[in-house]
Design an enzyme around this catalytic site. Structure first.
Site, PDB file in Angstrom:
ATOM      1  N   ALA A 265       0.886  -1.115  -0.032  1.00  0.00           N
ATOM      2  CA  ALA A 265      -0.208   0.106  -0.006  1.00  0.00           C
ATOM      3  C   ALA A 265       0.858   1.244   0.053  1.00  0.00           C
ATOM      4  CB  ALA A 265      -0.808   0.012   1.274  1.00  0.00           C
ATOM      5  N   PRO A 266       0.654   2.437  -0.862  1.00  0.00           N
ATOM      6  CA  PRO A 266       1.209   3.341  -0.750  1.00  0.00           C
ATOM      7  C   PRO A 266       1.159   4.168   0.656  1.00  0.00           C
ATOM      8  CG  PRO A 266      -0.837   3.694  -1.726  1.00  0.00           C
ATOM      9  CD  PRO A 266      -0.908   2.406  -1.482  1.00  0.00           C
ATOM     10  N   GLY A 267       2.170   4.937   0.837  1.00  0.00           N
ATOM     11  CA  GLY A 267       2.398   5.507   2.046  1.00  0.00           C
ATOM     12  C   GLY A 267       3.645   5.349   3.028  1.00  0.00           C
ATOM     13  N   ILE A 268       3.640   5.802   4.121  1.00  0.00           N
ATOM     14  CA  ILE A 268       5.005   5.324   4.901  1.00  0.00           C
ATOM     15  C   ILE A 268       4.446   4.175   5.618  1.00  0.00           C
ATOM     16  CG2 ILE A 268       6.254   6.176   7.081  1.00  0.00           C
ATOM     17  CD1 ILE A 268       5.259   9.240   6.318  1.00  0.00           C
ATOM     18  N   ARG A 269       5.444   3.135   5.793  1.00  0.00           N
ATOM     19  CA  ARG A 269       5.123   1.795   6.201  1.00  0.00           C
ATOM     20  C   ARG A 269       5.090   1.953   7.781  1.00  0.00           C
ATOM     21  NH1 ARG A 269       8.533  -2.486   2.845  1.00  0.00           N
ATOM     22  NH2 ARG A 269       7.976  -1.963   0.610  1.00  0.00           N
TER      23      ARG A 269
ATOM     24  N   ASP B 280     -14.090   1.065  10.675  1.00  0.00           N
ATOM     25  CA  ASP B 280     -14.297  -0.228  11.156  1.00  0.00           C
ATOM     26  C   ASP B 280     -13.707  -1.440  10.255  1.00  0.00           C
ATOM     27  OD1 ASP B 280     -15.722  -2.477  12.180  1.00  0.00           O
ATOM     28  OD2 ASP B 280     -17.475  -2.429  11.275  1.00  0.00           O
TER      29      ASP B 280
ATOM     30  N   MET C 246       4.903   0.649  11.943  1.00  0.00           N
ATOM     31  CA  MET C 246       5.981  -0.163  12.673  1.00  0.00           C
ATOM     32  C   MET C 246       5.207  -1.260  13.270  1.00  0.00           C
ATOM     33  SD  MET C 246       7.538   3.040  15.035  1.00  0.00           S
ATOM     34  CE  MET C 246       8.904   2.324  15.450  1.00  0.00           C
TER      35      MET C 246
ATOM     36  N   LYS D  79      -4.158  -5.970   6.231  1.00  0.00           N
ATOM     37  CA  LYS D  79      -3.442  -5.425   7.062  1.00  0.00           C
ATOM     38  C   LYS D  79      -3.002  -6.685   7.861  1.00  0.00           C
ATOM     39  CE  LYS D  79      -4.381  -1.191   9.169  1.00  0.00           C
ATOM     40  NZ  LYS D  79      -5.177  -0.249   9.839  1.00  0.00           N
TER      41      LYS D  79
END
EC number: 2.7.11.5
Length: 589
Positions: free
Chosen positions: A322-326, A378, A328, A343
């Protein structure tokens, strides 16, 4: 003998479902009593309790089967006969789709995932719900062109079965009439058979009841909702009900049914008929989301998985990171042609994260059970989901094998993920702001601050306010979706930053003050979050109170005093705001 035993097992499973749905309807059917009594703690407790009913009944049924029957391996002919006997029980059933899902849940609790195919469970539904009808019709027709709008509106309010009277029914009708003139076609444009079709049962959620219907004007269907609130009464004034606004159009109704809100309480004998009524009103929402919205999230989950399987069959793109900052804590991936993200909890969390896998799961369950006030996404939780390995990009496979190896299992050409969450895909707020113009920044930061405030009103503290942990929906709403730092607001200790002993210490890399595990310093938010001058300026203008520890402590005291704050699923300016009303309005989340 085998067919007799199969029939007995099938009947036992259906009896378990019957008990579940009776209890489900019993707690749902008392929603009007809780609403009219303004018993808001009971409203919230019932919403949490009802979510647990399904798994509790499945557990009871599994225990009964193990106790009363000699359960052989599912490859035994017995289980194919059980499924056939179960199907024979469903044609005249009023909730066959839910009963099939219940069967699946019982079977899957009993046996290994290698038997989760259509030979043993209802991967695909066997009973059509298309023409299911309740014994009592689920909606009532009204004809304003024949009877007059004012008379029809009065009849709709009266037909909802409220026992608590309206404070000023005449005033409410006048407000609705003005809104109708603004929102609906002029009389000369009305079709000769213009009709209002209104669901017979109100939809209850938190401090509101919703009348849901549609205006049918020839080939056009215009959805509408009328929120009803309880004034409760105070300072000697009598309590009573009142109409808060009129909502119309697909976007406004979709927001009321959003995935970021708590489930409705609506009593129905035939849920399929209610969902079929709602689907044309919200074309962007599938059956899975609508069943989930009315509290039948287990069937919603099953229906979503069927949609997912169909999409896989008729698409060819790859699953990608998925795009974006990974993050933790989670590995997140998506299928570009499918509007959801997947997820998976990582095997290990790097410092400074100090939590376990079970803690993360508890946070997601907290969100499931809590009022989400339109600001928390949700999710559907799944176990042992099979994906076609060849559809995974090499970068995604590398990420999962590096960070989530304990959650993976190979089975031929399939990659099995043992546990994952699935949520609606949103644009990460940090990416959205990176390309936004000044107008979009103002809107997004306004939404972002409102999200934090509304979560606080619901006793939720996000923990990590970074923009990457929030998403922007299709309608431009900002929603929180990263829950590993989430906690109850009342657990936090909001502190002022103490003065530095020496001026030089203010310039040091390390802070001069100590912090306990629950200490929060709101004055720090500006330093860590608002590095972009444009964003800082807008945030200070719209939400500067969030930097003030006293504001947060006041919210805590409000919650501890038992006050349920008002959070509406529509703009404040849409409310009628009638002047002769004691303005202590009810809310919805």
């Amino acid at each position: 003998m085998a067919w007799t035993e199969a029939k007995q097992i099938a009947e036992a499973i259906l009896d378990g479902f019957g008990r579940h749905y009776r209890l489900f309807r019993e707690i749902t059917g008392k929603a009007r009593e809780r609403f009219e009594g303004a018993d808001w703690p009971a409203v919230q407790a019932a919403a949490r309790e009802r979510i647990s009913y399904y798994d509790e009944r499945v557990g009871e049924t599994v225990a009964l089967l193990r106790r009363e029957f000699h359960l052989r391996d599912p490859t035994d002919i017995l289980w194919r006969r059980v499924k056939i006997e179960y199907m024979r029980l469903l044609p005249l059933h009023h909730q066959p789709e839910l009963a099939e899902t219940y069967y699946n849940s019982v079977f899957c609790r009993l046996f290994d995932r290698r038997y989760y195919n259509n030979s043993y469970i209802f991967v695909w539904p066997m009973i059509s719900t298309e023409h299911l009808e309740a014994e009592i019709p689920i909606f009532r027709p009204y004809y304003p062109a024949r009877d007059g709008f004012a008379r029809v509106i009065a009849r709709i309010l009266g037909d909802m079965g409220f026992q608590l009277p309206f404070r000023n029914r005449r005033h409410d009708i006048r407000c609705l009439m003005r809104a109708v003139r603004d929102r609906f076609p002029r009389r000369r444009a009305l079709h000769q058979n213009f009709q209002l079709a209104v669901l017979s049962e109100p939809f209850y959620r938190n401090k509101a009841a919703y009348i849901i219907g549609k205006a049918i004007n020839g080939a056009d269907q215009i959805p509408f909702a009328i929120p009803i609130l309880n004034d409760e009464g105070h300072e000697g004034a009598p309590g009573g009900l009142y109409v808060d606004t009129l909502l119309s159009g697909g976007d406004e109704i979709s927001d009321v049914f959003s995935f970021s809100r708590a489930y409705f309480m609506v009593d129905t004998e035939v849920p399929a008929a209610v969902v079929d009524f709602l689907r044309p009103l919200m074309p962007h929402k599938g059956k899975a989301e609508l069943y989930t919205a009315i509290g039948l999230q287990k069937f919603g989950k099953a229906e979503f998985y069927r949609d997912f399987l169909k999409h896989l069959r008729y698409s060819a793109d790859d699953f990608v990171v998925a795009p974006g900052i990974r993050g933790m804590v989670m590995c997140v991936f998506t299928l570009p042609s499918f509007p959801f993200v997947f997820k998976v909890i990582k095997d290990r969390f790097p410092p400074p994260k100090e939590m376990t896998r079970e803690t993360v799961k508890e946070k997601y369950q907290l969100v499931k059970l809590h009022d989400r006030v339109g600001r928390m996404a949700d999710s559907w939780e799944y176990s042992h989901v099979a994906f076609p390995r060849h559809r995974f990009s090499s970068a995604l496979v590398e990420m999962l094998e590096t960070d989530c190896a304990k959650s993976l299992e190979s089975d031929g050409d399939q990659l099995i993920i043992k546990h994952l969450y699935i949520e609606r895909r949103m644009s990460p707020l940090n990416l959205y702001l990176h390309t936004a113009d000044d107008e979009d920044i103002r809107h997004a930061i306004g939404e972002y601050g409102d999200a934090i405030k509304q979560l606080a009103a619901a006793n939720i503290f996000p923990g990590d306010f970074l923009f990457k942990n929030f998403g922007v929906t299709r309608q431009g709403r900002v929603v929180f979706y990263d829950y590993d730092e989430l906690c109850y607001l009342t657990e936090c200790h909001f502190r002022e930053i103490p003065p530095a002993p020496y001026p030089e210490m203010e310039m040091a890399e390390e802070v001069w003050y100590s912090a306990g595990p629950n200490d929060v310093f709101p004055e720090e938010f500006e330093t860590f979050l608002l590095t972009d001058p444009r964003i800082r300026k807008v945030f200070r203008e719209l939400h500067k109170e969030l930097f003030d520890p006293a504001w947060w402590r006041a919210r805590q005291e409000h919650i501890r005093a038992g006050h349920l704050e008002d959070v509406f699923p529509y703009p404040e300016e849409r409310r009628f705001g009638c002047p002769d009303r004691v303005m202590r309005d009810g809310n919805d989340g």
